[in-house]
Motif scaffolding. Structure first.
Motif, PDB file in Angstrom:
ATOM      1  N   PHE A 188      73.983  28.956  36.638  1.00  0.00           N
ATOM      2  CA  PHE A 188      73.894  28.627  38.066  1.00  0.00           C
ATOM      3  C   PHE A 188      73.897  27.119  38.326  1.00  0.00           C
ATOM      4  CE2 PHE A 188      71.967  32.888  38.120  1.00  0.00           C
ATOM      5  CZ  PHE A 188      72.764  33.452  39.083  1.00  0.00           C
ATOM      6  N   LEU A 189      73.760  26.347  37.290  1.00  0.00           N
ATOM      7  CA  LEU A 189      73.669  24.898  37.438  1.00  0.00           C
ATOM      8  C   LEU A 189      74.882  24.299  38.139  1.00  0.00           C
ATOM      9  CD1 LEU A 189      71.787  22.532  36.928  1.00  0.00           C
ATOM     10  CD2 LEU A 189      72.851  22.259  34.698  1.00  0.00           C
ATOM     11  N   PRO A 190      76.113  24.612  37.771  1.00  0.00           N
ATOM     12  CA  PRO A 190      77.247  24.038  38.502  1.00  0.00           C
ATOM     13  C   PRO A 190      77.246  24.473  39.962  1.00  0.00           C
ATOM     14  CG  PRO A 190      77.991  24.993  36.456  1.00  0.00           C
ATOM     15  CD  PRO A 190      76.546  25.351  36.597  1.00  0.00           C
ATOM     16  N   PHE A 191      76.833  25.711  40.230  1.00  0.00           N
ATOM     17  CA  PHE A 191      76.772  26.191  41.615  1.00  0.00           C
ATOM     18  C   PHE A 191      75.737  25.403  42.422  1.00  0.00           C
ATOM     19  CE2 PHE A 191      74.806  29.035  44.753  1.00  0.00           C
ATOM     20  CZ  PHE A 191      75.910  29.253  45.569  1.00  0.00           C
ATOM     21  N   LEU A 192      74.572  25.166  41.812  1.00  0.00           N
ATOM     22  CA  LEU A 192      73.529  24.400  42.486  1.00  0.00           C
ATOM     23  C   LEU A 192      73.985  22.963  42.731  1.00  0.00           C
ATOM     24  CD1 LEU A 192      70.276  25.637  40.718  1.00  0.00           C
ATOM     25  CD2 LEU A 192      70.963  26.067  43.066  1.00  0.00           C
ATOM     26  N   LEU A 193      74.598  22.374  41.729  1.00  0.00           N
ATOM     27  CA  LEU A 193      75.078  21.000  41.897  1.00  0.00           C
ATOM     28  C   LEU A 193      76.133  20.938  42.998  1.00  0.00           C
ATOM     29  CD1 LEU A 193      75.332  19.720  38.211  1.00  0.00           C
ATOM     30  CD2 LEU A 193      73.681  19.045  39.949  1.00  0.00           C
ATOM     31  N   ASP A 194      76.974  21.951  42.994  1.00  0.00           N
ATOM     32  CA  ASP A 194      78.001  21.985  44.019  1.00  0.00           C
ATOM     33  C   ASP A 194      77.376  22.161  45.396  1.00  0.00           C
ATOM     34  OD1 ASP A 194      80.689  21.967  44.934  1.00  0.00           O
ATOM     35  OD2 ASP A 194      80.487  24.131  45.278  1.00  0.00           O
ATOM     36  N   GLN A 195      76.394  23.052  45.465  1.00  0.00           N
ATOM     37  CA  GLN A 195      75.697  23.266  46.738  1.00  0.00           C
ATOM     38  C   GLN A 195      74.982  21.995  47.178  1.00  0.00           C
ATOM     39  OE1 GLN A 195      75.512  25.577  48.951  1.00  0.00           O
ATOM     40  NE2 GLN A 195      76.635  27.213  47.923  1.00  0.00           N
ATOM     41  N   GLU A 196      74.275  21.366  46.259  1.00  0.00           N
ATOM     42  CA  GLU A 196      73.566  20.128  46.602  1.00  0.00           C
ATOM     43  C   GLU A 196      74.542  19.014  46.931  1.00  0.00           C
ATOM     44  OE1 GLU A 196      70.900  19.246  43.433  1.00  0.00           O
ATOM     45  OE2 GLU A 196      69.647  20.981  43.841  1.00  0.00           O
ATOM     46  N   GLY A 197      75.630  18.957  46.224  1.00  0.00           N
ATOM     47  CA  GLY A 197      76.645  17.929  46.475  1.00  0.00           C
ATOM     48  C   GLY A 197      77.284  18.092  47.833  1.00  0.00           C
ATOM     49  N   SER A 198      77.639  19.330  48.158  1.00  0.00           N
ATOM     50  CA  SER A 198      78.265  19.537  49.471  1.00  0.00           C
ATOM     51  C   SER A 198      77.254  19.310  50.594  1.00  0.00           C
ATOM     52  CB  SER A 198      78.886  20.925  49.558  1.00  0.00           C
ATOM     53  OG  SER A 198      77.880  21.912  49.485  1.00  0.00           O
ATOM     54  N   THR A 199      76.000  19.689  50.333  1.00  0.00           N
ATOM     55  CA  THR A 199      74.959  19.446  51.325  1.00  0.00           C
ATOM     56  C   THR A 199      74.758  17.945  51.496  1.00  0.00           C
ATOM     57  OG1 THR A 199      73.861  21.494  50.697  1.00  0.00           O
ATOM     58  CG2 THR A 199      72.567  19.905  51.937  1.00  0.00           C
ATOM     59  N   PHE A 200      74.754  17.232  50.385  1.00  0.00           N
ATOM     60  CA  PHE A 200      74.599  15.769  50.438  1.00  0.00           C
ATOM     61  C   PHE A 200      75.768  15.142  51.183  1.00  0.00           C
ATOM     62  CE2 PHE A 200      75.464  11.585  48.593  1.00  0.00           C
ATOM     63  CZ  PHE A 200      74.302  10.932  48.961  1.00  0.00           C
ATOM     64  N   LEU A 201      76.964  15.604  50.906  1.00  0.00           N
ATOM     65  CA  LEU A 201      78.141  15.070  51.594  1.00  0.00           C
ATOM     66  C   LEU A 201      78.098  15.386  53.089  1.00  0.00           C
ATOM     67  CD1 LEU A 201      80.994  15.782  49.016  1.00  0.00           C
ATOM     68  CD2 LEU A 201      79.995  13.589  49.610  1.00  0.00           C
ATOM     69  N   ALA A 202      77.646  16.589  53.397  1.00  0.00           N
ATOM     70  CA  ALA A 202      77.540  16.971  54.810  1.00  0.00           C
ATOM     71  C   ALA A 202      76.505  16.104  55.519  1.00  0.00           C
ATOM     72  CB  ALA A 202      77.179  18.448  54.925  1.00  0.00           C
ATOM     73  N   LYS A 257      75.537  13.104  54.556  1.00  0.00           N
ATOM     74  CA  LYS A 257      76.085  11.747  54.602  1.00  0.00           C
ATOM     75  C   LYS A 257      77.085  11.625  55.749  1.00  0.00           C
ATOM     76  CE  LYS A 257      78.218   8.286  51.691  1.00  0.00           C
ATOM     77  NZ  LYS A 257      78.778   7.963  50.391  1.00  0.00           N
ATOM     78  N   LYS A 258      77.899  12.663  55.918  1.00  0.00           N
ATOM     79  CA  LYS A 258      78.874  12.663  57.010  1.00  0.00           C
ATOM     80  C   LYS A 258      78.155  12.677  58.370  1.00  0.00           C
ATOM     81  CE  LYS A 258      82.758  15.263  58.838  1.00  0.00           C
ATOM     82  NZ  LYS A 258      83.556  16.475  58.750  1.00  0.00           N
ATOM     83  N   ASP A 259      77.126  13.518  58.514  1.00  0.00           N
ATOM     84  CA  ASP A 259      76.356  13.580  59.758  1.00  0.00           C
ATOM     85  C   ASP A 259      75.693  12.249  60.069  1.00  0.00           C
ATOM     86  OD1 ASP A 259      77.078  16.202  60.111  1.00  0.00           O
ATOM     87  OD2 ASP A 259      75.175  17.029  59.379  1.00  0.00           O
ATOM     88  N   ILE A 260      75.145  11.617  59.033  1.00  0.00           N
ATOM     89  CA  ILE A 260      74.508  10.310  59.224  1.00  0.00           C
ATOM     90  C   ILE A 260      75.546   9.281  59.657  1.00  0.00           C
ATOM     91  CG2 ILE A 260      73.368   8.393  58.028  1.00  0.00           C
ATOM     92  CD1 ILE A 260      71.882  10.537  56.365  1.00  0.00           C
TER      93      ILE A 260
END
Length: 117
Positions: free
Chosen positions: A4-18, A20-23
């Motif tokens: 699940f680690l790549p999925f979590l990283l991907d989820q956290e990464g996309s959340t972080f990008l989202a 960052k985009k909102d900010i």
């Protein structure tokens, strides 16, 4: 869990990008709002300066009007005093003429009485 680690990283990464985009979007919106407020402030300051200038002109005009009125009133005081003196002279002259006429009338009455007697 490692699966699940790549999925979590991907989820956290996309959340972080989202986030960052909102900010970034919010930051741009705040900057645009700040620029608009600065523009409004410059406009209001310009109006304030214009109204201040107009107020000063009105005040200076009022001061000039008061000064002119005082000057005119001062100039009118002299003729008014002169007319008052002249009025007193005419009143005095009128009284003297009145007394002379009364005197002439008495003389005429006396003469008439003597003529008829």
């Amino acid at each position: 869990m490692i699966a699940f680690l790549p999925f979590l990283l991907d989820q956290e990464g996309s959340t972080f990008l989202a986030l960052k985009k909102d900010i970034g979007v919010a930051t741009l919106a705040y900057k645009a709002e700040a620029l608009e407020l600065q523009k409004q402030l410059r406009h209001i300051q310009s109006q304030f300066d214009m109204h201040t200038g107009q107020a000063l002109s009105v005040i200076q005009g009022r001061w000039a009007q008061v000064a002119a009125t005082s000057t005119v009133n001062g100039h009118l005081t002299d003729p008014d005093a002169s007319l008052s003196v002249r009025n007193l002279e005419w009143t005095s002259l009128g009284r003297r003429w009145h007394l002379k006429l009364l005197g002439y009338a008495r003389i005429c009455c006396i003469l008439e009485v003597h003529e008829h007697s």
